[in-house]
Motif scaffolding. Sequence first.
Motif, PDB file in Angstrom:
ATOM      1  N   ASN A   1      84.842  38.154  -5.040  1.00  0.00           N
ATOM      2  CA  ASN A   1      85.160  36.727  -4.942  1.00  0.00           C
ATOM      3  C   ASN A   1      86.561  36.532  -4.363  1.00  0.00           C
ATOM      4  O   ASN A   1      87.291  35.637  -4.775  1.00  0.00           O
ATOM      5  CB  ASN A   1      85.050  36.073  -6.321  1.00  0.00           C
ATOM      6  N   VAL A   2      86.943  37.386  -3.425  1.00  0.00           N
ATOM      7  CA  VAL A   2      88.254  37.281  -2.763  1.00  0.00           C
ATOM      8  C   VAL A   2      88.124  36.336  -1.578  1.00  0.00           C
ATOM      9  O   VAL A   2      87.296  36.546  -0.694  1.00  0.00           O
ATOM     10  CB  VAL A   2      88.735  38.666  -2.298  1.00  0.00           C
ATOM     11  N   SER A   3      88.934  35.290  -1.566  1.00  0.00           N
ATOM     12  CA  SER A   3      88.841  34.289  -0.499  1.00  0.00           C
ATOM     13  C   SER A   3      89.516  34.753   0.783  1.00  0.00           C
ATOM     14  O   SER A   3      88.996  34.540   1.886  1.00  0.00           O
ATOM     15  CB  SER A   3      89.476  32.972  -0.965  1.00  0.00           C
ATOM     16  N   LEU A   4      90.694  35.371   0.652  1.00  0.00           N
ATOM     17  CA  LEU A   4      91.461  35.801   1.824  1.00  0.00           C
ATOM     18  C   LEU A   4      92.137  37.139   1.550  1.00  0.00           C
ATOM     19  O   LEU A   4      92.472  37.449   0.403  1.00  0.00           O
ATOM     20  CB  LEU A   4      92.553  34.787   2.166  1.00  0.00           C
ATOM     21  N   VAL A   5      92.332  37.907   2.600  1.00  0.00           N
ATOM     22  CA  VAL A   5      93.155  39.112   2.521  1.00  0.00           C
ATOM     23  C   VAL A   5      94.210  39.012   3.618  1.00  0.00           C
ATOM     24  O   VAL A   5      93.886  38.985   4.812  1.00  0.00           O
ATOM     25  CB  VAL A   5      92.324  40.400   2.716  1.00  0.00           C
ATOM     26  N   PHE A   6      95.468  38.906   3.219  1.00  0.00           N
ATOM     27  CA  PHE A   6      96.569  38.886   4.174  1.00  0.00           C
ATOM     28  C   PHE A   6      96.951  40.325   4.506  1.00  0.00           C
ATOM     29  O   PHE A   6      97.292  41.103   3.602  1.00  0.00           O
ATOM     30  CB  PHE A   6      97.777  38.151   3.589  1.00  0.00           C
ATOM     31  N   CYS A   7      96.875  40.689   5.781  1.00  0.00           N
ATOM     32  CA  CYS A   7      97.176  42.055   6.208  1.00  0.00           C
ATOM     33  C   CYS A   7      98.464  42.110   7.025  1.00  0.00           C
ATOM     34  O   CYS A   7      98.698  41.256   7.890  1.00  0.00           O
ATOM     35  CB  CYS A   7      96.023  42.617   7.050  1.00  0.00           C
TER      36      CYS A   7
END
Length: 376
Positions: free
Chosen positions: A86-92
Amino acid sequence: MSWSAGPFWVANSFAGNPTEVSYVPNIMVTTESEMNFLQRLINFLINGAFSIIESISCYHYGNFYDEYVQEFNLKDMPSFDDMRKNVSLVFCNSHFSEGPIRPNVPAIVEIGGIQIKDKPDPLEPKLKEFLDNSSKHGAILFSMGSNVKVSTLDPKIIKTLYNVFSKLKQNVLWKWEDPNPASFPGNSKNILFSKWIPQDDVLAHKNMKLFVTHGGKGSVVESQYHGIPMIGLPVFGDQPGNIDKIVKVGYGLKLDYKTMTEQELSTAVNEVLNNPSYAANVKKFADTYKDRPLSARESVVFWTEYVIRHHGAPHLQSPLVHMNVIQQYSIDVLAVIFGALYIVYRISKLCICFVWRKVFGKKCKSKAKAKKSKKE
């Protein structure tokens, strides 16, 4: 979720981002955009190993989390597996201009260079005076990051570094962890030892000409952003791969800090300082790296608010998050296809044999039986 590198391993898993092992190299394998067969084989095996490690880790932490929930009777808490899906975004911490080129799902947001300020902070008087007085020949920054303490290195290495830096025309700002002047390797007028250096602000100074670095991701990005060529002295982790890429694209040179001689270090420093191609190459990249519709910090603000506005933005989530390995690689589909083809093959063979018997009045013989009968 925030990830300290480019889309890879854990970040891909949480966002449902495809792991394209055939043409997206793991930095532990190579920095080449086109891999040969051996590199693709190693890339496949390493990514497979990371997937296994991730599965084991998630199983371990999942059990730990479930035990914690039961112990404190937190009945309303979702399971560990539900949360990681349920992760909305991953900032890389990456940008496509750095490469390698790869597909990313909408939930992957690249914010490479977020630590770099739009406008450098004022330097403390001592550092500012030292760098401002370097206008004639320029300045060099030497730092091995926060994990490697230069003051604890082999004395031979420190002597090599000091003997070369002290003979240069340029001023050298040296990150040295021990503030006691008695610990300094010398007292050359062109070297300033400092326990703490605001690296981003220093690299932004107009008189900075060269960065001698361990090659950590953050240091390389800051140097590239400010258009400063590098000499890499990698130690571990992603550092050798980062510096290999720097050498390949012409932003600097690489040395082995354990075995380098004074002559090798001196030659490398003078080559990068006196050959304008290194500075030209990295400054050209800096223009590309900075050319974005939003800065890294603005991107974080926009996408965070976007997720809040859309109540978690479930429409950004890739279906891959909810698929197991068999489903991801269509192993079940391939099994059905090959099974169906085998059934068609067997039925076709029976039909052909049936027609053969009706026409010629003989039984079909397999090749193996035919060979056996010939031998007899």
